[in-house]
Enzyme design. Structure first.
Site, PDB file in Angstrom:
ATOM      1  CG  HIS A   1     -81.233 -86.825  20.022  1.00  0.00           C
ATOM      2  ND1 HIS A   1     -81.196 -86.362  19.501  1.00  0.00           N
ATOM      3  CD2 HIS A   1     -81.202 -88.255  19.536  1.00  0.00           C
ATOM      4  CE1 HIS A   1     -81.262 -86.681  18.472  1.00  0.00           C
ATOM      5  NE2 HIS A   1     -81.477 -88.181  18.683  1.00  0.00           N
TER       6      HIS A   1
ATOM      7  CG  ASP B   1     -88.496 -96.755  38.991  1.00  0.00           C
ATOM      8  OD1 ASP B   1     -87.526 -95.345  39.909  1.00  0.00           O
ATOM      9  OD2 ASP B   1     -89.556 -96.208  39.516  1.00  0.00           O
TER      10      ASP B   1
ATOM     11  CB  ALA C   1     -85.760-105.444  27.483  1.00  0.00           C
TER      12      ALA C   1
ATOM     13  CB  SER D   1     -80.186 -98.823  22.761  1.00  0.00           C
ATOM     14  OG  SER D   1     -80.790 -98.037  22.215  1.00  0.00           O
TER      15      SER D   1
ATOM     16  NE  ARG E   1     -78.350 -94.816  22.581  1.00  0.00           N
ATOM     17  CZ  ARG E   1     -79.482 -94.248  22.262  1.00  0.00           C
ATOM     18  NH1 ARG E   1     -80.178 -95.299  21.926  1.00  0.00           N
ATOM     19  NH2 ARG E   1     -79.954 -93.445  21.591  1.00  0.00           N
TER      20      ARG E   1
ATOM     21  CG  HIS F   1     -81.553 -89.634  23.809  1.00  0.00           C
ATOM     22  ND1 HIS F   1     -83.076 -89.747  23.484  1.00  0.00           N
ATOM     23  CD2 HIS F   1     -80.811 -90.636  23.028  1.00  0.00           C
ATOM     24  CE1 HIS F   1     -83.410 -90.707  22.658  1.00  0.00           C
ATOM     25  NE2 HIS F   1     -81.540 -90.843  22.235  1.00  0.00           N
TER      26      HIS F   1
ATOM     27  NE  ARG G   1     -78.512 -90.782  18.981  1.00  0.00           N
ATOM     28  CZ  ARG G   1     -78.629 -91.561  19.143  1.00  0.00           C
ATOM     29  NH1 ARG G   1     -78.966 -91.448  20.355  1.00  0.00           N
ATOM     30  NH2 ARG G   1     -79.743 -91.584  18.249  1.00  0.00           N
TER      31      ARG G   1
ATOM     32  CD  GLU H   1     -80.168 -93.356  13.621  1.00  0.00           C
ATOM     33  OE1 GLU H   1     -79.711 -94.417  14.568  1.00  0.00           O
ATOM     34  OE2 GLU H   1     -81.422 -93.200  13.406  1.00  0.00           O
TER      35      GLU H   1
ATOM     36  N   GLY I   1     -85.835 -93.889  15.690  1.00  0.00           N
ATOM     37  CA  GLY I   1     -84.909 -94.544  14.532  1.00  0.00           C
ATOM     38  C   GLY I   1     -85.238 -95.801  13.799  1.00  0.00           C
TER      39      GLY I   1
ATOM     40  CD  GLU J   1     -81.820 -96.233  28.789  1.00  0.00           C
ATOM     41  OE1 GLU J   1     -83.154 -96.226  27.820  1.00  0.00           O
ATOM     42  OE2 GLU J   1     -81.736 -95.123  28.639  1.00  0.00           O
TER      43      GLU J   1
HETATM   44  C1  LIG Z   1     -87.191 -90.563  21.903  1.00  0.00           C
HETATM   45  C2  LIG Z   1     -86.636 -91.547  22.360  1.00  0.00           C
HETATM   46  C3  LIG Z   1     -85.632 -92.217  21.208  1.00  0.00           C
HETATM   47  C4  LIG Z   1     -85.523 -93.583  21.457  1.00  0.00           C
HETATM   48  N1  LIG Z   1     -84.840 -93.802  20.060  1.00  0.00           N
HETATM   49  C5  LIG Z   1     -84.005 -95.761  19.787  1.00  0.00           C
HETATM   50  C6  LIG Z   1     -84.287 -95.781  18.874  1.00  0.00           C
HETATM   51  O1  LIG Z   1     -84.597 -94.973  17.473  1.00  0.00           O
HETATM   52  N2  LIG Z   1     -82.986 -97.289  18.453  1.00  0.00           N
HETATM   53  C7  LIG Z   1     -82.694 -97.380  20.151  1.00  0.00           C
HETATM   54  O2  LIG Z   1     -81.596 -98.282  19.714  1.00  0.00           O
HETATM   55  N3  LIG Z   1     -83.206 -96.149  20.973  1.00  0.00           N
HETATM   56  C8  LIG Z   1     -83.810 -95.583  20.843  1.00  0.00           C
HETATM   57  N4  LIG Z   1     -83.747 -95.157  22.119  1.00  0.00           N
HETATM   58  C9  LIG Z   1     -83.541 -95.444  22.953  1.00  0.00           C
HETATM   59  C10 LIG Z   1     -84.550 -97.201  22.924  1.00  0.00           C
HETATM   60  O3  LIG Z   1     -85.547 -96.744  22.977  1.00  0.00           O
HETATM   61  C11 LIG Z   1     -84.323 -97.012  24.762  1.00  0.00           C
HETATM   62  O4  LIG Z   1     -82.721 -97.185  25.235  1.00  0.00           O
HETATM   63  C12 LIG Z   1     -85.034 -98.920  24.595  1.00  0.00           C
HETATM   64  O5  LIG Z   1     -85.918 -99.016  24.679  1.00  0.00           O
HETATM   65  C13 LIG Z   1     -85.379 -99.139  26.184  1.00  0.00           C
HETATM   66  O6  LIG Z   1     -86.073-100.074  26.313  1.00  0.00           O
HETATM   67  P1  LIG Z   1     -86.262-101.304  27.958  1.00  0.00           P
HETATM   68  O7  LIG Z   1     -87.054-102.202  27.587  1.00  0.00           O
HETATM   69  O8  LIG Z   1     -85.213-101.454  28.434  1.00  0.00           O
HETATM   70  O9  LIG Z   1     -86.959-100.295  28.250  1.00  0.00           O
HETATM   71  P2  LIG Z   1     -87.805 -98.808  28.205  1.00  0.00           P
HETATM   72  O10 LIG Z   1     -88.661 -99.648  27.295  1.00  0.00           O
HETATM   73  O11 LIG Z   1     -88.302 -97.611  29.442  1.00  0.00           O
HETATM   74  O12 LIG Z   1     -89.029 -99.755  29.783  1.00  0.00           O
HETATM   75  C14 LIG Z   1     -89.197 -99.292  31.069  1.00  0.00           C
HETATM   76  C15 LIG Z   1     -90.232-100.464  31.518  1.00  0.00           C
HETATM   77  O13 LIG Z   1     -90.406-100.793  32.737  1.00  0.00           O
HETATM   78  C16 LIG Z   1     -90.994 -99.490  33.869  1.00  0.00           C
HETATM   79  N5  LIG Z   1     -90.449 -99.195  35.044  1.00  0.00           N
HETATM   80  C17 LIG Z   1     -90.084 -98.556  35.055  1.00  0.00           C
HETATM   81  N6  LIG Z   1     -89.962 -98.152  36.682  1.00  0.00           N
HETATM   82  C18 LIG Z   1     -90.641 -99.058  36.750  1.00  0.00           C
HETATM   83  C19 LIG Z   1     -91.094 -99.562  38.661  1.00  0.00           C
HETATM   84  N7  LIG Z   1     -90.455 -99.264  39.438  1.00  0.00           N
HETATM   85  N8  LIG Z   1     -91.897-100.771  38.163  1.00  0.00           N
HETATM   86  C20 LIG Z   1     -92.950-100.999  36.951  1.00  0.00           C
HETATM   87  N9  LIG Z   1     -92.800-101.565  36.121  1.00  0.00           N
HETATM   88  C21 LIG Z   1     -91.504 -99.706  35.743  1.00  0.00           C
HETATM   89  C22 LIG Z   1     -91.393 -98.625  32.966  1.00  0.00           C
HETATM   90  O14 LIG Z   1     -92.371 -98.572  32.874  1.00  0.00           O
HETATM   91  C23 LIG Z   1     -91.481 -99.064  31.405  1.00  0.00           C
HETATM   92  O15 LIG Z   1     -92.743-100.494  31.211  1.00  0.00           O
HETATM   93  C24 LIG Z   1     -84.710 -94.427  21.997  1.00  0.00           C
HETATM   94  C25 LIG Z   1     -86.159 -93.992  23.303  1.00  0.00           C
HETATM   95  C26 LIG Z   1     -86.323 -92.540  22.879  1.00  0.00           C
HETATM   96  C27 LIG Z   1     -86.609 -91.739  25.203  1.00  0.00           C
END
Ligand SMILES: Cc1cc2nc3c(=O)[nH]c(=O)nc-3n(C[C@H](O)[C@H](O)[C@H](O)COP(=O)(O)OP(=O)(O)OC[C@H]3O[C@@H](n4cnc5c(N)ncnc54)[C@H](O)[C@@H]3O)c2cc1C
Length: 538
Positions: free
Chosen positions: A243, A222, A17, A390, A385, A350, A289, A115, A49, A374
């Site tokens: 999960h 956070d 994101a 996601s 979900r 998860h 799930r 899935e 996935g 997220e």
């Molecule tokens: C093992 C696993 C498998 C998954 N598989 C799938 C899948 O196949 N398909 C799917 O759609 N979703 C999947 N998901 C869910 C999906 O990966 C996440 O929902 C999505 O990647 C979230 O993206 P994001 O950019 O919102 O957050 P994230 O990718 O979690 O990134 C958050 C970022 O914020 C930073 N951060 C956090 N707090 C702070 C702070 N206080 N100050 C500065 N930086 C901070 C972190 O360091 C990180 O860089 C999976 C999740 C996991 C854990």
């Protein structure tokens, strides 16, 4: 005076994101991107996935919408579901054009996995390391962009709002304005001020609130905690997705065995070797799930066993190895050959369905504060979900929040009127045992009392305990110099209390929230989100 940074936009977090948003605004605005560890470390990096999106001729937007609504159990916002499904394919193609090496069926068509909960093949993926491949490409592009400065090892502590003005004005809901954030530079130990006309929270979810989780250490909620403390509305925090299948091995706890493995044909067996999903749902291993996780929980509670087992032995070994290279390698490291051995699995926290409430354009209830990924509650997931929705939501809302940011002009912050970070009266402690003990206590409490199956008694007990812990942590926080561990403890404790309060609020079972005291869904609560905000209590 502590270091001071100014840019048009502050991005908090470098998962899909934050990075996608950054690339969408950087041509026209200067961006500071803070991230708490190295840039790639995120939930995104572990996604195996893929991204759910309509590419097959046998599929349609309507079918994807229907599958999402069905999983969401009466709480999805239909308008948002339709937007996300319809805008997804173009953004997946954006990723392809940026160089993401998605697995292809042949030279022209994407290979589409299937899935649980999806009625068609629609999971776009890069073998079984989709998230890592997306991060690789997005991080590379962000690093090369002249308008973006990336600050690794910088952890955002709190948002800067009117609350930080030397002279605080009286505020009504709707008046709060975000001007950036206070951020701890982990390398110097100093708290720095990041001022920006607009700020976006893309800091991911809060899996670390639970003892067992698939999420990496960064996932301490956070972004949600900061926004809540600043007065933003947060919603639907009771809906935590567990999960069903994470590896249960002492040396590889919580490694995820992707849903795609069940989509590929793996079956679940109990210790006696019996396939058991037919007792719970006609969709068997491909049921949503929450149903699979509750079925496993029930098998484990009944038998007293520590694991159930995924069985792929009836499937082609070469195809298993080429489709799931990461899972194959990781399991082999702990002497499990997934082509010939059973894989011991248990459920783990998860995905955070709730979060900071966002409108259809990525706006929060605080002015000049946006949210995506997220950390957000957009209305897409409702009470549960659908798998692989996601990454899709993160793309669509990062793009929407970016377009909204570019179209809304906010003034520069009145930075000279804002009080600096004040750590007078705090001291460096050598009582780190208090932090690690409290952290373990919160996570165990949440696992035991606020897990897959809940009850009013357990939730009320959890409420009393968490209140005590929250007071202890706040007291320690006020007296101690700020550190990463303390920031995260404060946040997981707050997130735990938001999850408990939301769960206590919902006197029914719906989607991911299952309580033995109210085992059925209450039709009167359909389309009723749980909304929490500090503002009224100020
Ligand atoms: C093992 C696993 C498998 C998954 N598989 C799938 C899948 O196949 N398909 C799917 O759609 N979703 C999947 N998901 C869910 C999906 O990966 C996440 O929902 C999505 O990647 C979230 O993206 P994001 O950019 O919102 O957050 P994230 O990718 O979690 O990134 C958050 C970022 O914020 C930073 N951060 C956090 N707090 C702070 C702070 N206080 N100050 C500065 N930086 C901070 C972190 O360091 C990180 O860089 C999976 C999740 C996991 C854990």
């Amino acid at each position: 005076m502590s270091p001071l940074h100014k840019s048009d936009i502050l991005v908090i977090g470098s998962g899909i994101a934050g990075l996608f948003y950054t690339l969408k605004v950087a041509e026209q605005r200067s961006v500071s991107l803070v991230t708490k560890k190295e840039t790639v470390e995120s939930n995104t990096n572990y996604a195996q996935g893929g991204i759910a999106s309509v590419f097959s001729e046998e599929d349609s937007f309507q079918m994807h919408v229907d599958d999402t609504l069905q999983a969401g159990a009466g709480l999805c916002h239909r308008d948002i579901v339709e937007i996300v499904v319809a805008e997804g394919p173009a953004l997946v193609e954006d990723l392809l054009n940026m160089g993401v090496d998605f697995t292809l069926e042949d030279k022209s068509a994407l290979h589409l996995g299937r899935e649980g909960g999806h009625s068609r093949h629609r999971i776009v993926h890069a073998k079984d390391f989709t998230g890592r491949e997306i991060e690789r490409v997005l991080v590379e592009s962000v690093r090369q962009h002249p308008n973006v400065t990336v600050y690794e090892d910088h952890i955002a502590i709190d948002l800067i709002t009117q609350h930080n003005l030397a002279k605080k004005p009286p505020l009504q809901p709707g008046d709060i304005r975000c001007w950036g954030a206070f951020v701890l530079n982990k390398l110097t130990g100093e708290v720095e001020q990041f001022f920006a006309n607009s700020t976006v929270i893309t800091a991911g979810g809060c899996g670390q609130v639970y003892l067992h989780t698939t999420n990496p250490e960064i996932a301490t909620g956070d972004g949600i905690a900061m926004a809540y403390r600043a007065g933003a509305k947060v919603g639907n925090m009771e809906f935590i997705q567990f999960h069903p299948t994470t590896l249960n091995h002492p040396q590889a706890r919580s490694f995820l065995i992707s849903e795609a493995v069940r989509g590929f044909g793996a079956v679940l067996r109990n210790r006696a070797g019996d396939r058991f999903m037919d007792k719970y749902d006609s969709r068997l291993e491909l049921a949503p799930r929450d149903i699979v996780a509750r079925a496993i929980d029930s098998e484990l509670k009944r038998s007293g066993d520590e694991s159930v087992y995924l069985d792929l032995r009836h499937l082609n070994a070469n195809e298993i190895r080429s489709s799931f290279p990461s899972i194959y390698e990781r399991c082999l490291q702990v002497n499990i050959d997934i082509t010939s051995d059973l894989i011991p699995v248990v459920p783990a926290a998860h995905y955070t369905c709730g979060g900071v409430i966002s409108d259809a354009h990525g706006r929060t209830s605080i002015n000049a504060l946006y949210v995506a990924g997220e950390s957000a509650m957009t209305g897409l997931h409702g009470a549960n979900r659908l798998a692989s929705n996601s990454l899709l939501e993160a793309l669509v809302f990062a793009n929407r929040a970016a377009q909204t940011t570019l179209s809304e002009a906010f003034d520069a912050p009145p930075w000279e009127a804002i009080s600096e970070w004040d750590d007078n009266g705090t001291y460096n402690t050598d009582e780190w045992v208090l932090i690690s003990h409290n952290r373990k206590e919160v996570r165990t409490l949440m696992w035991d009392y606020v897990g897959i199956v809940r009850s009013s008694l357990r939730l009320q007990r959890a409420r009393r305990r968490i209140e005590l812990l929250k007071n202890e942590v706040e007291d320690f926080y006020k007296r101690t110099s700020v550190s990463e561990k303390l920031i995260q403890l404060r946040n997981i404790t707050l997130l735990a209390s938001l999850i408990i309060d939301s769960a206590l609020h919902r006197n029914e079972s719906r989607g991911l929230h299952y309580t033995t005291d109210f085992p059925a869904a209450d039709p009167a609560l359909e389309q009723q989100d749980t909304v929490l905000s500090t503002f009224d209590s100020r």
